[in-house]
Design a protein around this motif. Structure first.
Motif, PDB file in Angstrom:
ATOM      1  N   HIS A 295     -15.488   5.436  13.652  1.00 24.60           N
ATOM      2  CA  HIS A 295     -14.936   6.424  14.580  1.00 24.60           C
ATOM      3  C   HIS A 295     -14.249   7.551  13.807  1.00 24.60           C
ATOM      4  O   HIS A 295     -13.857   7.382  12.665  1.00 24.60           O
TER       5      HIS A 295
ATOM      6  N   THR B  42     -19.633  -8.259  18.654  1.00 23.72           N
ATOM      7  CA  THR B  42     -19.011  -6.932  18.556  1.00 23.72           C
ATOM      8  C   THR B  42     -17.491  -6.999  18.677  1.00 23.72           C
ATOM      9  O   THR B  42     -16.773  -6.274  17.982  1.00 23.72           O
ATOM     10  N   TYR B  43     -17.018  -7.833  19.592  1.00 18.48           N
ATOM     11  CA  TYR B  43     -15.582  -7.854  19.892  1.00 18.48           C
ATOM     12  C   TYR B  43     -14.904  -9.116  19.378  1.00 18.48           C
ATOM     13  O   TYR B  43     -13.855  -9.507  19.896  1.00 18.48           O
TER      14      TYR B  43
ATOM     15  N   GLU C  96     -12.987  -0.180  22.773  1.00 18.63           N
ATOM     16  CA  GLU C  96     -13.584  -1.241  21.947  1.00 18.63           C
ATOM     17  C   GLU C  96     -12.556  -1.914  21.039  1.00 18.63           C
ATOM     18  O   GLU C  96     -12.664  -3.112  20.747  1.00 18.63           O
ATOM     19  N   GLY C  97     -11.570  -1.143  20.574  1.00 17.89           N
ATOM     20  CA  GLY C  97     -10.527  -1.732  19.735  1.00 17.89           C
ATOM     21  C   GLY C  97      -9.676  -2.724  20.513  1.00 17.89           C
ATOM     22  O   GLY C  97      -9.356  -3.819  20.032  1.00 17.89           O
TER      23      GLY C  97
ATOM     24  N   SER D 244     -11.590   0.507  12.566  1.00 19.92           N
ATOM     25  CA  SER D 244     -12.229   1.815  12.554  1.00 19.92           C
ATOM     26  C   SER D 244     -11.369   2.854  13.280  1.00 19.92           C
ATOM     27  O   SER D 244     -11.311   4.017  12.884  1.00 19.92           O
ATOM     28  N   TYR D 245     -10.712   2.425  14.354  1.00 23.59           N
ATOM     29  CA  TYR D 245      -9.814   3.381  15.036  1.00 23.59           C
ATOM     30  C   TYR D 245      -8.599   3.697  14.167  1.00 23.59           C
ATOM     31  O   TYR D 245      -8.115   4.834  14.141  1.00 23.59           O
TER      32      TYR D 245
ATOM     33  N   HIS E 146     -11.410   7.586  23.742  1.00 22.40           N
ATOM     34  CA  HIS E 146     -11.719   6.598  22.720  1.00 22.40           C
ATOM     35  C   HIS E 146     -10.773   5.395  22.861  1.00 22.40           C
ATOM     36  O   HIS E 146      -9.698   5.510  23.422  1.00 22.40           O
TER      37      HIS E 146
ATOM     38  N   LEU F 222     -21.627  -1.072  15.995  1.00 25.61           N
ATOM     39  CA  LEU F 222     -20.904   0.179  15.734  1.00 25.61           C
ATOM     40  C   LEU F 222     -21.843   1.228  15.164  1.00 25.61           C
ATOM     41  O   LEU F 222     -21.796   2.404  15.558  1.00 25.61           O
TER      42      LEU F 222
ATOM     43  N   ASN G 248     -14.055  -2.440  15.256  1.00 27.26           N
ATOM     44  CA  ASN G 248     -13.547  -1.296  15.997  1.00 27.26           C
ATOM     45  C   ASN G 248     -12.071  -1.032  15.792  1.00 27.26           C
ATOM     46  O   ASN G 248     -11.653   0.112  15.672  1.00 27.26           O
TER      47      ASN G 248
END
Lengths: 243, 243, 243, 243, 243, 243
Positions: F79, E224-225, E82-83, F50-51, E79, F122, F47
């Protein structure tokens, strides 16, 4: 609340077993009514019998005169659920789908272990249409007919356990769904033998039906499952008595 | 050879129109027999009616006493084809599938233009199960009911043409399948308006059925469509007369 | 009507065998013309040879001076069909696709049994592009080269039968497609050994081509297969003589 | 190292532009050799021309007499890459794939903006076969022919920018791939107008080819891309001179 | 340029091995900086450890004070990528994806051979999300833990070779990806034993990162990013010292 | 039974709202405990956040000292669920999945309407991994941030209603999932405006968690979610006080 649990075949002893299994997990205030179709096959093991069952279940529900809160179609991999959703206002739960979506909370992949090899494609097709096949590792057959589950329980356990082990070891299933309406009593033995969670469709469906009722949710009537249009229908409903 | 072309609804005039359309493309030595179910809805526009039709078609074929070489189920997006395949030894052709696989020889993507919006998901589901959906650009509804095709043909043409154009321009369909058993006579008008090939399911199915017969091929009896196992069945077959 | 059945390799005896097989199922009024490419490999067993064949087939059709009603590309898993569809107005049928879509009328899943292992991915790719892979259980290789089918027919039968049995028993195929243009004569032996329907691509393609012609349908010219734009092309067409 | 960058059409000025673009990103010690096919179309805008190009590229590479380390096929959505992989020992990189897999490092979804609408399905098919389509938001056409990119660059910029914006706003693309071998010089303008990363396939392919060479990796020869088997081939290789 | 190669576990010797491997393929002017998370597990072999690693890697990068051009996340199937893409402006490359997309240039299908069976689903999930799974033949486990690769290299080679052979022979993989950050030194042995190209994710990622930098490309910030919105965050960033 | 309902952000008022919503559908003998992470963002909209939440939720559960029967992760598209499943023995239910699988009992297709556009991917990714995306018609964004749902409820209703209508009319959704932990109070308004069933993830998850507990089922420990192996972990667990 009152749940109709409708068997797909005409074998009343199986209806009773299914209803008993449903009662084992139902809430205290839930009444389980087992219904047996008035016509159809004494076991469903193929498409022809399953199409008969689709109408047999519709007829059984239509003939039931008391109020009820939800309907469970207690056949694995059978046709007919969409028709019930159209004609009824209450929620309809198919045990094939209830088992699969319950299993998906429990492991990365699940398998279904069912009766005869010839019913495997029916189950695969139902899971594909339901959009619940992506995490299905396999559908495996024990080679036993539906009624042999009752008549030879020891052999049934052995055959189901054997295929469940294969599902876990070869197909990487992490959960097993018992792929027949009348398999609930095998749950413990299969669980002990494989060490993975075992999901019985009827039991799962009872909790799903109760959940939908409690949430105040029922079938969307906006498109696919809108009530049938008024039109001329011949030969339906079947007369409710005297047949 | 003799082909049974079985309507899925009880409207005899539609059976006649379908049979006439089938005859227009059948070989000289092919006899087309149109059959109308003894029970069911006068038009199939949803799952309930479609499940009735599944048995209605089975019954119509079972009641037919003469020999025949293949059966065409002349309903678009209907249930029941798998049951016929089990109980019959001759080939069974569903017009939904015949149209789709014919269209796939003609263009990169095809669309289906059908009657009511509510039948779109049934057609999508049948194509998915048949494994013929990968090149389906869209299934579009004209908004007309099945029987309006007969009662108001001019409006039918306009609505089908409008949706066909959308399918070509927006969804990039290169071929249009007419998504109803009774649309064959629209073929020319839709073709003229869109400039793309138009496939009528009944006509396509006639050529497929003839092809299978000529190739000496019929349904595999090895697994999914093996004959039903001997068992006790209640209420079937229906009495062949007096109903 | 007249159908061009174009071999993809330069082995004239294989063209003759293919044409003979095609004639065995063609209608009485259908003339089968077998064409052999003027250049290319004596057997197609890989991408390089298949790309040569794509042009070889185009050239063979372009060089044919008489009128014809449809073209069959008689190579299994080969490149080139899309090019033919662009340059021709008549229907084009690829035997890989004709076999698969015929098989899909006959059973829940089908397998292809072909020659060398290295050609398996080509066939898989063609089925994927054609959108006919969803019900393909497997593509299996017999391990024999294309020309060995002719030179050692007994061994070919054994190898094809062995893989077909595996396809039925392990992969759950209910129908077998013979995955090579020159396998038609194995049909009976493989059928007897496996008990499932056997589809030969050439024969299936003949009935598909006749069907399309009879239905008055041909390739959509609206987008993907529109005629090539006028432009400067060097080295094509090849001179029709003297090469 | 030395990289062959092979144009798919016969327009030498486009080969030069492609090679210049490649040199702009190549490492200092990388020599870029632009090759133009000896035969084929002056632009590739469909399947027929693309199949010609498949052989034209094979011939151009076969005719090149000096050593080289990798080959780039500089056509977007064209046939032929698999054939090169079979006959060559060095890595082969297709710009369609290099652009897509580069784009996938940069955003959640990417779109391709190409020339004519008729080439969209070719690109979609190549991405599907390459297994790079799952994150492709759309393939859009600017409506301009390949050679108009050179002849009317201002209009090209406008059309490509317009479609790129649609891809970002409607299709949720986060990266745009320029879908033609000769679009590299549009990169800056499209990037400025859309604010998202723009990937040119030729430039991406140069870095991929260099990477593979540096990693000491080349095409697996174990199955699909094993060298062609020894066999009799007619008409190939083409004579290397005098044509 | 300067590339940060971030280990996902806290084992510094593994970071060193990874960095050394990265340096072996880096360009002369590329500086490789190996980073080890300040917290987390000494090996990542499951989801819990992987979620710790997601933050451990974010923290390691955030704590690095010098400029850098790209970041490589050197864990297989982990994992967190994406972060990183959200908070950084420079390109981020995950070795799982770099290995897969590199392998896809080299053969028709690839397999991944990893450590423990329990990490297989993590890798499968990462490949599915990345849209790189369509050509993945299998993900296989050697049964060895991450740290055993270092402690018992001979047994590691044997186990990885055995599974790689199975991947080639049974699953038809044509390329093998080494499914762990610390497997680069096995490359030669596995290649010799299987005869197919072997891709190490770290090495592949170095060339991808260099390529993106050279092309002037970085993560799209359009959706998204996009950078995290300004908001109140508790407990982050972690204090850069004293922990 | 006792259910832990864990918010993914640090906003305590949202935890309270979520817990209140959960209590509204919980059984009489079910105790709902709302937990707020000790660290992380005050809303999760990407993200990175979320992490952080994945660990924040793990920490919140680990810090809870009383016994409990199941855990609900009350964040949409976040996540972390897999990590909880590894470290806990009791069932873990993610609201994204509970909403989707509940919706699938109610209509042919469902849509999710969420907050910001940037969170759409996501949610799509979580549904894809969960294998619940096949019947998802669309994920749509209202354009409002998570905290705006509380601060401007009237505008929230309007925006959610508008997107829900689009989902029904354009995307053919028959059921709407409210795509945020804190949207339960919008249920009635959206239902009234669209006429389709509305599913709130938190409420659905409560019934799922109760169902699993009642069925005696919990996460399979056979492979993916086996307990973490014993190993050296730095910096975890976080100290339970004083932070």
């Amino acid at each position: 609340m009152r749940l109709l649990v409708v068997n797909v075949n005409t074998t009343a002893s199986m209806t009773e077993a299914i209803a008993a299994s449903a009662r084992a997990v139902a809430s205290a205030d839930t009444e389980i009514i087992g219904l047996t179709p008035r016509f159809g096959a004494d076991s469903c093991e193929g498409n022809f019998e399953s199409y008969l069952a689709a109408l047999g279940v519709l007829d059984a529900v239509a003939s039931y005169q008391e109020p009820y809160d939800a309907v469970i179609q207690a056949g694995y991999g059978e046709h007919g659920r969409e028709g019930l959703q159209e004609v009824l206002d209450v929620p309809v739960v198919d045990i094939t789908e209830a088992a699969a979506s319950t299993a998906m909370y429990l492991g990365h992949k699940y398998s279904v272990v069912t009766t005869l090899d010839r019913t495997v494609p029916l189950i695969e097709d139902r899971l594909k249409l339901a959009g619940l096949d992506a995490r299905c590792a396999s559908v495996r057959a024990s080679g036993l007919g539906v009624l042999e589950l009752e008549s030879d329980p020891q052999r049934a356990v052995e055959a189901i356990v054997a295929q469940s082990r294969e599902a876990v070891e070869r197909d990487h299933a992490e959960v097993i769904c018992l792929g027949c309406g009348g398999m609930a009593e095998l749950e413990e033995a299969v669980s002990a033998a494989t060490g993975v969670p075992i999901v019985d469709g009827v039991r799962a469906a009872v909790t799903v039906a109760e959940s939908l009722v409690r949430l105040g949710l029922s079938t969307s009537k906006s498109r696919t499952y809108a009530p049938p249009r008024p039109k001329q229908i011949t030969g339906w409903p079947l007369p409710t008595s005297g047949r």
